[in-house]
Write a protein that holds these residues in place. Structure first.
Motif, PDB file in Angstrom:
ATOM      1  N   GLN A 128       0.825  -1.203   0.000  1.00  0.00           N
ATOM      2  CA  GLN A 128       0.000   0.000   0.000  1.00  0.00           C
ATOM      3  C   GLN A 128       0.859   1.253   0.000  1.00  0.00           C
ATOM      4  OE1 GLN A 128      -3.497   0.118  -0.010  1.00  0.00           O
ATOM      5  NE2 GLN A 128      -3.073   2.277  -0.395  1.00  0.00           N
ATOM      6  N   PHE A 130       0.802   5.243   0.881  1.00  0.00           N
ATOM      7  CA  PHE A 130       0.084   6.268   1.644  1.00  0.00           C
ATOM      8  C   PHE A 130       0.657   7.638   1.295  1.00  0.00           C
ATOM      9  CE2 PHE A 130      -0.113   2.544   4.523  1.00  0.00           C
ATOM     10  CZ  PHE A 130      -1.485   2.374   4.514  1.00  0.00           C
ATOM     11  N   GLU A 163      -3.463  10.243   5.355  1.00  0.00           N
ATOM     12  CA  GLU A 163      -4.886   9.950   5.526  1.00  0.00           C
ATOM     13  C   GLU A 163      -5.023   8.878   6.607  1.00  0.00           C
ATOM     14  OE1 GLU A 163      -6.699  10.685   1.178  1.00  0.00           O
ATOM     15  OE2 GLU A 163      -5.124   9.127   1.263  1.00  0.00           O
ATOM     16  N   ALA A 166      -7.450   5.918   6.246  1.00  0.00           N
ATOM     17  CA  ALA A 166      -6.991   4.895   5.301  1.00  0.00           C
ATOM     18  C   ALA A 166      -5.897   4.028   5.944  1.00  0.00           C
ATOM     19  CB  ALA A 166      -6.475   5.539   4.019  1.00  0.00           C
ATOM     20  N   TRP A 170      -6.263   0.019   6.694  1.00  0.00           N
ATOM     21  CA  TRP A 170      -5.289  -0.957   6.189  1.00  0.00           C
ATOM     22  C   TRP A 170      -4.753  -1.814   7.333  1.00  0.00           C
ATOM     23  CZ3 TRP A 170       0.316  -1.482   5.892  1.00  0.00           C
ATOM     24  CH2 TRP A 170       0.735  -2.356   4.888  1.00  0.00           C
TER      25      TRP A 170
END
Length: 182
Positions: A128, A130, A163, A166, A170
């Motif tokens: 991911q 970010f 964020e 988010a 996750w």
């Protein structure tokens, strides 16, 4: 009665100015809330990563690459990382735009090379990107020369664009995958 097994998770990170460290700490907090024993440490502070049940490795990204200490950490520990559940994350994009001028996803376009390089090496369960944070006034060393160029100041928006919702989501998805309690 046997005691419940508590999974031990390592969140290792490489951060230059602290934004990625903040993300790693937040992931660690979220995993602890879910009942997972979690250590959060800099990649260069830990030579041997054995002794954990799962791993989350993250780094700030510069010029589409993780910082060297994160890359070296993975290379030193490839055996243990490939044998256990592992996730990767990076931070870097600034601003709030979701798509670039060509209509491409900003976060997808900011993926470091290491996501592809490590796909077969450690078989991560997820990766991911970010958003990061940037403060012109906190830049130091050789970066100051570049950061103070007017063109750079115009294209690198100053601010904290992380964020947190988010990041929490996750981390929760990782906790779910590891069978942690709600």
């Amino acid at each position: 009665m046997l005691g419940r097994f508590i999974m031990k998770v390592l969140v290792a990170y490489a951060s230059k100015y602290g934004a990625t460290e903040g993300i790693a700490q937040r992931i660690g907090e979220q995993l602890r809330k879910r009942g997972l024993e979690t250590d959060v440490t800099r990649c260069d502070d830990l030579r041997d990563a054995s002794g954990y049940d799962a791993y989350i490795i993250g780094s700030a990204t510069y010029a589409f690459n993780w910082r060297k200490d994160a890359r070296k950490f993975v290379e030193r520990n490839v055996g243990v990382l490939s044998a256990r559940p592992t996730w990767l994350f990076s931070s870097g994009p600034l601003g709030t735009e979701t798509v670039d001028k060509e209509g491409n996803d900003v976060l997808k376009g900011a993926e470091p090379r290491q996501f592809a390089d490590y796909a077969d090496l450690v078989n991560p369960r997820g990766a991911q990107v970010f958003r990061g944070a940037y403060d012109h006034d906190k830049i130091r060393g050789g970066d100051r020369i570049i950061a103070w160029m007017p063109a750079i100041r115009d294209i690198l928006p100053s601010g904290d664009f992380r964020e947190w919702d988010a990041i929490d989501a996750w981390a929760d998805s990782i906790a779910d995958d590891l069978g942690a309690t709600a």
